[in-house]
Design a protein around this motif. Structure first.
Motif, PDB file in Angstrom:
ATOM      1  N   GLY A  40      -5.004   5.472   1.635  1.00  0.00           N
ATOM      2  CA  GLY A  40      -3.776   4.733   1.903  1.00  0.00           C
ATOM      3  C   GLY A  40      -3.828   3.321   1.340  1.00  0.00           C
ATOM      4  O   GLY A  40      -2.862   2.849   0.719  1.00  0.00           O
ATOM      5  N   ALA A  41      -4.944   2.635   1.565  1.00  0.00           N
ATOM      6  CA  ALA A  41      -5.090   1.275   1.050  1.00  0.00           C
ATOM      7  C   ALA A  41      -5.084   1.260  -0.472  1.00  0.00           C
ATOM      8  O   ALA A  41      -4.498   0.358  -1.091  1.00  0.00           O
ATOM      9  CB  ALA A  41      -6.376   0.658   1.589  1.00  0.00           C
ATOM     10  N   ASN A  42      -5.716   2.242  -1.068  1.00  0.00           N
ATOM     11  CA  ASN A  42      -5.746   2.310  -2.531  1.00  0.00           C
ATOM     12  C   ASN A  42      -4.352   2.508  -3.105  1.00  0.00           C
ATOM     13  O   ASN A  42      -3.988   1.883  -4.114  1.00  0.00           O
ATOM     14  CB  ASN A  42      -6.665   3.456  -2.982  1.00  0.00           C
ATOM     15  N   GLU A  43      -3.541   3.371  -2.489  1.00  0.00           N
ATOM     16  CA  GLU A  43      -2.187   3.597  -2.993  1.00  0.00           C
ATOM     17  C   GLU A  43      -1.383   2.298  -3.022  1.00  0.00           C
ATOM     18  O   GLU A  43      -0.697   1.999  -4.006  1.00  0.00           O
ATOM     19  CB  GLU A  43      -1.461   4.642  -2.137  1.00  0.00           C
ATOM     20  N   VAL A  44      -1.492   1.521  -1.957  1.00  0.00           N
ATOM     21  CA  VAL A  44      -0.755   0.260  -1.881  1.00  0.00           C
ATOM     22  C   VAL A  44      -1.307  -0.749  -2.893  1.00  0.00           C
ATOM     23  O   VAL A  44      -0.541  -1.452  -3.578  1.00  0.00           O
ATOM     24  CB  VAL A  44      -0.826  -0.314  -0.452  1.00  0.00           C
ATOM     25  N   ALA A  45      -2.626  -0.829  -3.006  1.00  0.00           N
ATOM     26  CA  ALA A  45      -3.247  -1.785  -3.919  1.00  0.00           C
ATOM     27  C   ALA A  45      -2.914  -1.470  -5.369  1.00  0.00           C
ATOM     28  O   ALA A  45      -2.628  -2.375  -6.166  1.00  0.00           O
ATOM     29  CB  ALA A  45      -4.759  -1.806  -3.705  1.00  0.00           C
TER      30      ALA A  45
END
Length: 388
Positions: free
Chosen positions: A329-334
């Motif tokens: 999830g964090a990677n998608e946003v980043a």
């Protein structure tokens, strides 16, 4: 000779890189494949063109603002038009669909993939985030509903092909990767990397999100986690190997020390077609390898200091629970923030690491916890980006 019955296919994400290449494969074998359902998020014009060419029974445009445009274009052709993710999930229950190619990008692919599994459909899996976020739930569900999962990623397809007919114990998976556009870049160069540089992959033509993941080596991290679930192996039995030529797509080492590899020119149509036609292997007009022209095949270990995303993936997989869902999830946003010019390339792993440290850990998440985790991880990552 009796003609092979046509396979009726749903393509989720038909306007993306995988979806368009899948339709190229289907166009070469219209005697074998029939398109039943096409879906897209926002690319209404390409969806209309595809529907006119392949005449599916239904299409879904997920963005409701584009429904009228698609409906006006396709209603005269007697192609049913729907909108929204729930429409996709409902249509996948239809008895006319044999195999579902899940080519949607990111976590959004989880819900329709689970719907297809519950309907007992064969899954040609190109959405790696499904297993990264919820592999511990998805694989048992697939066994429960008798839904075979056929890998479409070139690396997992290679492993799958190497295992065909084998009875020996799998000792190790050697997961290869090109290293991306920044393989030999310094830390200073990585800190100054531009969007255009990161999207300039030396070997593969892919969508923007996957290409950025490849540049950060997060793609290898996602594939590492996917391989753990697809092939039921422990994290320590998967080794990532950098192979810049992208001719060997992955290897399997067996208990007697034998290593088997799958080789081909870089062309995603090959693993797509293998998944759609399995267990048959059918003709494809792809470039063949000329071994006399191959100067060399080289291999090296990944540099986890310059590419910390891969180390984060190993750590999340070892931790278990919902850690890989947090990371995803964090990677998608980043990645989205980097593509929009909001953060530097080297901030991607920093945001992921912080989200992993702050997000609520759940040792044995159910599906509801997975959705909650994805929401929380993305909120934390978004807050970090705003503050930066």
């Amino acid at each position: 000779m009796e003609q092979t019955p046509k396979r009726h296919i749903a393509i989720l994400g038909s306007t993306g890189s995988i979806g368009t290449q899948a339709l190229d494969v289907i166009g070469q074998h219209e005697d074998r494949f029939q398109v039943e359902l096409l879906t897209a998020n926002n690319n209404s014009q390409l969806l209309i063109e595809q529907a006119r060419r392949f005449n599916p029974a239904s299409v879904v445009i997920c963005n409701p603002d584009l429904y009228d445009e698609v409906f006006a274009a396709l209603d005269p052709l007697d192609i049913k038009v729907f909108t929204g993710i729930d429409s996709i999930c409902e249509l996948l229950k239809g008895p006319q669909i044999d195999i579902v190619l899940t080519a949607m990008v990111g976590f959004s692919g989880l819900k329709p993939t689970i719907a297809a599994i519950r309907a007992g459909k064969a899954i040609a899996l190109a959405n790696k985030e499904t297993l990264v976020a919820a592999g511990g739930l998805v694989m048992p569900l697939a066994r429960q509903f008798g839904a075979p999962i056929l890998p479409v990623d070139s690396e997992h397809s290679a492993i799958f092909q190497c295992l065909q007919g084998e009875r020996a114990r799998l000792e190790k998976i050697l997961l290869t990767g090109s290293g991306g556009p920044f393989l030999h870049s310094t830390r200073e160069e990585l800190a100054a990397a531009t969007r255009e540089q990161a999207l300039n992959h030396p070997r593969w033509k892919m969508g923007a999100k996957v290409t950025i993941d490849s540049a950060s080596l997060m793609n290898k991290g996602l594939e590492l986690i996917e391989a753990r679930w697809l092939f039921n192996v422990e994290p320590q039995d998967i080794e990532v190997v950098i192979h810049p030529q992208s001719i060997i797509h992955s290897m399997v080492q067996f208990s007697d020390g034998c290593v088997m590899a799958q080789l081909s020119q870089p062309d995603m149509r090959l693993p797509i077609q293998f998944a759609l036609s399995y267990p048959e292997r059918i003709d494809l007009n792809t470039q063949r390898i000329d071994f006399a022209q191959l100067a060399k095949l080289t291999f090296e270990k990944p540099d986890l200091e310059r590419f910390p995303c891969l180390g984060l993936a190993y750590g999340a997989l070892e931790k278990g629970g919902n850690a890989t869902c947090i990371m995803n999830g964090a990677n998608e946003v980043a990645v989205a923030a980097f593509l929009e010019g909001q953060i530097r390339f080297t901030q991607i792993p920093e945001i992921i690491a912080t989200a992993l440290s702050r997000c609520s850990f759940v040792a044995q998440p159910d599906l509801e916890a997975i959705y909650s985790t994805d929401f929380e991880a993305k909120r934390i990552a978004s807050d970090l980006i705003k503050k930066s």
